[in-house]
Design a protein around this motif. Structure first.
Motif, PDB file in Angstrom:
ATOM      1  N   ASN A   1       0.752  -1.207   0.047  1.00 50.04           N
ATOM      2  CA  ASN A   1       0.023  -0.227   0.042  1.00 50.04           C
ATOM      3  C   ASN A   1       0.977   1.071   0.034  1.00 50.04           C
ATOM      4  OD1 ASN A   1      -2.213   1.695   0.109  1.00 50.04           O
ATOM      5  ND2 ASN A   1      -2.735   1.084   2.234  1.00 50.04           N
TER       6      ASN A   1
ATOM      7  N   VAL B   1       1.536   4.463  -5.355  1.00 54.54           N
ATOM      8  CA  VAL B   1       0.882   3.800  -6.015  1.00 54.54           C
ATOM      9  C   VAL B   1      -0.736   4.281  -5.869  1.00 54.54           C
ATOM     10  CG1 VAL B   1       0.029   1.235  -6.540  1.00 54.54           C
ATOM     11  CG2 VAL B   1       2.466   1.745  -6.076  1.00 54.54           C
ATOM     12  N   LYS B   2      -1.293   4.547  -6.979  1.00 57.06           N
ATOM     13  CA  LYS B   2      -2.477   4.908  -6.945  1.00 57.06           C
ATOM     14  C   LYS B   2      -3.368   3.577  -6.465  1.00 57.06           C
ATOM     15  CE  LYS B   2      -6.327   6.934  -9.479  1.00 57.06           C
ATOM     16  NZ  LYS B   2      -6.706   7.476 -10.830  1.00 57.06           N
ATOM     17  N   HIS B   3      -4.276   3.595  -5.478  1.00 55.24           N
ATOM     18  CA  HIS B   3      -5.058   2.557  -5.291  1.00 55.24           C
ATOM     19  C   HIS B   3      -6.396   2.869  -4.690  1.00 55.24           C
ATOM     20  CE1 HIS B   3      -3.004   4.140  -1.512  1.00 55.24           C
ATOM     21  NE2 HIS B   3      -4.072   3.448  -0.895  1.00 55.24           N
TER      22      HIS B   3
ATOM     23  N   VAL C   1      -7.493  -4.170  -1.518  1.00 53.35           N
ATOM     24  CA  VAL C   1      -6.687  -3.042  -1.972  1.00 53.35           C
ATOM     25  C   VAL C   1      -6.868  -3.445  -3.657  1.00 53.35           C
ATOM     26  CG1 VAL C   1      -4.689  -1.731  -2.175  1.00 53.35           C
ATOM     27  CG2 VAL C   1      -5.513  -2.845  -0.086  1.00 53.35           C
ATOM     28  N   VAL C   2      -7.154  -2.513  -4.119  1.00 57.52           N
ATOM     29  CA  VAL C   2      -7.359  -2.723  -5.830  1.00 57.52           C
ATOM     30  C   VAL C   2      -6.183  -1.611  -6.467  1.00 57.52           C
ATOM     31  CG1 VAL C   2      -8.423  -2.664  -7.728  1.00 57.52           C
ATOM     32  CG2 VAL C   2      -9.716  -2.924  -5.436  1.00 57.52           C
ATOM     33  N   ILE C   3      -5.177  -2.033  -7.224  1.00 61.43           N
ATOM     34  CA  ILE C   3      -4.221  -1.126  -7.744  1.00 61.43           C
ATOM     35  C   ILE C   3      -4.187  -1.455  -9.526  1.00 61.43           C
ATOM     36  CG2 ILE C   3      -2.981  -1.066  -5.843  1.00 61.43           C
ATOM     37  CD1 ILE C   3      -0.888  -3.270  -7.567  1.00 61.43           C
ATOM     38  N   ASN C   4      -3.673  -0.414 -10.174  1.00 59.02           N
ATOM     39  CA  ASN C   4      -3.461  -0.625 -11.609  1.00 59.02           C
ATOM     40  C   ASN C   4      -2.027  -1.465 -11.550  1.00 59.02           C
ATOM     41  OD1 ASN C   4      -5.546   0.957 -12.445  1.00 59.02           O
ATOM     42  ND2 ASN C   4      -4.456   2.713 -12.356  1.00 59.02           N
ATOM     43  N   THR C   5      -1.811  -2.173 -12.693  1.00 55.56           N
ATOM     44  CA  THR C   5      -0.867  -2.939 -13.003  1.00 55.56           C
ATOM     45  C   THR C   5      -0.498  -2.671 -14.702  1.00 55.56           C
ATOM     46  OG1 THR C   5      -1.258  -5.185 -13.708  1.00 55.56           O
ATOM     47  CG2 THR C   5      -1.071  -4.572 -11.296  1.00 55.56           C
TER      48      THR C   5
ATOM     49  N   VAL D   1      -5.931  -4.669 -13.651  1.00 51.08           N
ATOM     50  CA  VAL D   1      -6.113  -4.322 -12.287  1.00 51.08           C
ATOM     51  C   VAL D   1      -6.123  -5.737 -11.402  1.00 51.08           C
ATOM     52  CG1 VAL D   1      -7.754  -3.390 -10.688  1.00 51.08           C
ATOM     53  CG2 VAL D   1      -7.720  -2.375 -12.903  1.00 51.08           C
TER      54      VAL D   1
ATOM     55  N   ILE E   1      -8.381   1.309 -12.414  1.00 50.82           N
ATOM     56  CA  ILE E   1      -9.112   1.234 -11.092  1.00 50.82           C
ATOM     57  C   ILE E   1     -10.270   2.067 -11.146  1.00 50.82           C
ATOM     58  CG2 ILE E   1      -7.187   0.315  -9.961  1.00 50.82           C
ATOM     59  CD1 ILE E   1      -6.929   2.866  -8.424  1.00 50.82           C
TER      60      ILE E   1
END
Length: 191
Positions: A36, A40-42, A62-66, A70, A154
């Motif tokens: 977290n 990192v945008k989450h 927790v959700v993030i862009n990769t 996502v 996200i």
């Protein structure tokens, strides 16, 4: 072609989860996901066990862009049954009950292309909200990340909800609709 795509997706998921395994620390009854970082945008989604007497917080996702889509990092505990559970993004940002049951205000699986088809997470001809099944270990903890390659950002998820179902998901409408999963069990609104 499908075998090559499937193999590539599995390898990317394994590489992704292996690279981030060091961010996980296991404790006796639950796990804390330390992935977290502020850089990192989450989105953090509070997840609640649905109950007629009042919902109970069981953790978060927790959700993030990769670069591959996502990723969803669950950190939930208190599951009574280990194994695989259906895991989906639903249309509405509401986990409330209706006369049909708990969590029914969330609506159906998120399907902005109106495919009307439950399928694998990489299948563009299926619901956008179809996620890989959520794995719960023998201690009743769900902390293994999953990747949704067809969800690219996200921000697309805001204004929807995340749902965990009783039982697994075969990512098909056969022999039962929506993967054959059971009742809606845990839900969180994506803000």
């Amino acid at each position: 072609m499908k075998k090559v795509l499937l193999t590539s997706l599995v390898m990317a998921t394994l590489a992704f989860s292996h690279n981030h395994h060091d961010h996980m620390h296991h404790h006796d009854d639950h796990a804390i996901n330390e992935f977290n970082p502020k850089s990192v945008k989450h989105i953090v989604v509070e997840m609640n066990l649905l109950d007629e007497k009042g919902d109970k917080k069981v953790g978060e996702v927790v959700v993030i862009n990769t670069n591959y889509g996502v990723a969803f990092f669950p950190n939930m505990s208190g599951f009574e049954k280990s194994g695989m559970h259906g895991f989906h993004v639903h249309v509405n940002p509401d986990c409330g009950a209706t006369q049909k049951g708990l969590g029914m205000k969330a609506g159906g699986h998120w399907d902005p292309k109106n495919t009307g088809k439950h399928s694998f997470t990489w299948d563009d001809e299926g619901h956008m909200g179809d996620l890989p099944a959520l794995y719960v270990n023998e201690k009743g903890v769900a902390n293994y990340p999953v990747l949704a390659p067809k969800i690219k950002n996200i921000d697309e998820l805001r204004g929807h909800s995340i749902m965990v179902h009783v039982g697994g998901d075969n990512h098909s409408d056969n022999p039962a609709k929506l993967g054959g999963g059971g009742a809606r069990m845990i839900c969180g609104v994506i803000k």
